[in-house]
Design a protein around this motif. Structure first.
Motif, short mmCIF file in Angstrom:
data_model
loop_
_atom_site.label_atom_id
_atom_site.label_comp_id
_atom_site.label_asym_id
_atom_site.label_seq_id
_atom_site.Cartn_x
_atom_site.Cartn_y
_atom_site.Cartn_z
N ARG A 155 0.44 -0.73 -0.26
CA ARG A 155 -0.42 0.23 -0.05
C ARG A 155 0.38 1.08 -0.13
N THR A 193 -5.23 3.50 -7.59
CA THR A 193 -6.49 3.22 -7.22
C THR A 193 -6.90 1.22 -7.23
N MET A 194 -6.37 0.75 -6.43
CA MET A 194 -7.65 -0.71 -6.22
C MET A 194 -7.76 -1.53 -5.27
N PRO A 195 -8.20 -2.31 -5.52
CA PRO A 195 -8.51 -2.98 -4.24
C PRO A 195 -7.24 -4.03 -3.63
N ASN A 200 -7.56 -4.16 2.97
CA ASN A 200 -9.15 -3.67 2.97
C ASN A 200 -9.82 -5.08 2.94
N GLU A 203 -15.23 -3.77 -0.74
CA GLU A 203 -15.49 -2.50 -1.28
C GLU A 203 -14.60 -1.68 -1.51
N ARG A 205 -10.83 1.22 -1.75
CA ARG A 205 -9.99 0.72 -2.22
C ARG A 205 -9.40 1.95 -2.22
#
Length: 216
Positions: A155, A193-195, A200, A203, A205
């Protein structure tokens, strides 16, 4: 969105700043000993995509967790060493490997304090252990064979929930990996930006950083 209690445990540990090995080990043990904790169990999409056409060789999974990527590679014929601080995580990996009857060298240990063999690995994985990817950069580069690949995913500091300030969180900063691994040939770099696979809900992101690099 209200987090489930088990997921909140995962988030709180995953977003912690770098800790002494003993405290980090305890934090991750709490997650892996919690039967309700939602931890990733499927191989990483980045691992699947990058290794799809590679011939099996020698791999290191640094911070392997429950072995989801190490076991996938071992089933494909790779000779894999997986290392993690958490005895509970390593126990899970060993049990899964034994159940699937695949050979996996799963070790409890701190990669930062281990002596890695020089120019030994064809593939090194370091996924969602952001402090390790930063602090062990030289060690990983030295441990790769010429032509070997390094895969990192984690992240961005801006996307970490529960961090009190960007400079104390464990996520990556802008272009940090590009600078740390500039001795390697960068094959793929993403900051988007992504899961996130760790930390997380499905849902949620946030900014995720990915690096695939090759030793010259």
């Amino acid at each position: 969105m209200k987090l489930l209690p088990a997921l909140a445990v995962v988030l709180s540990a995953a977003a912690l700043p770098a800790q002494p090995p003993g405290r980090a080990r305890q934090a991750w043990d709490q997650i892996y000993l919690n039967p309700d904790a939602r931890v990733p169990v499927n191989p990483s999409a980045l691992v699947l995509e990058t290794t799809a056409n590679l011939a099996p060789a020698t791999a290191l999974d640094a911070g392997m967790g429950n072995g989801r990527n190490a076991i996938y590679l071992a089933r494909k014929g790779w000779k894999v060493t997986g290392v993690d601080l958490s005895p509970a995580a390593v126990k899970r990996a060993r049990e899964e490997a034994a159940q699937l009857k695949v050979e996996l060298d799963a070790r409890v240990g701190d990669v930062e304090r281990m002596a890695l063999p020089r120019a030994h690995y064809d593939l090194i994985l370091c996924l969602y252990t952001e402090p390790l990817a930063v602090r062990a950069a030289k060690k990983f580069i030295d441990a790769l064979k010429p032509g070997g690949l390094l895969l990192i995913e984690g992240r961005h500091v801006e996307g970490l929930a529960g961090a009190s300030a960007p400079d104390t969180a464990s996520g990556f900063h802008d272009n940090q990996l590009l600078n740390l691994y500039d001795r390697l040939r960068i094959l793929r770099y993403e900051d988007r930006t992504m899961p996130a696979e760790w930390g997380n809900g499905n849902e949620a992101r946030g900014r995720v950083v990915r690096l695939v690099a090759q030793k010259r």
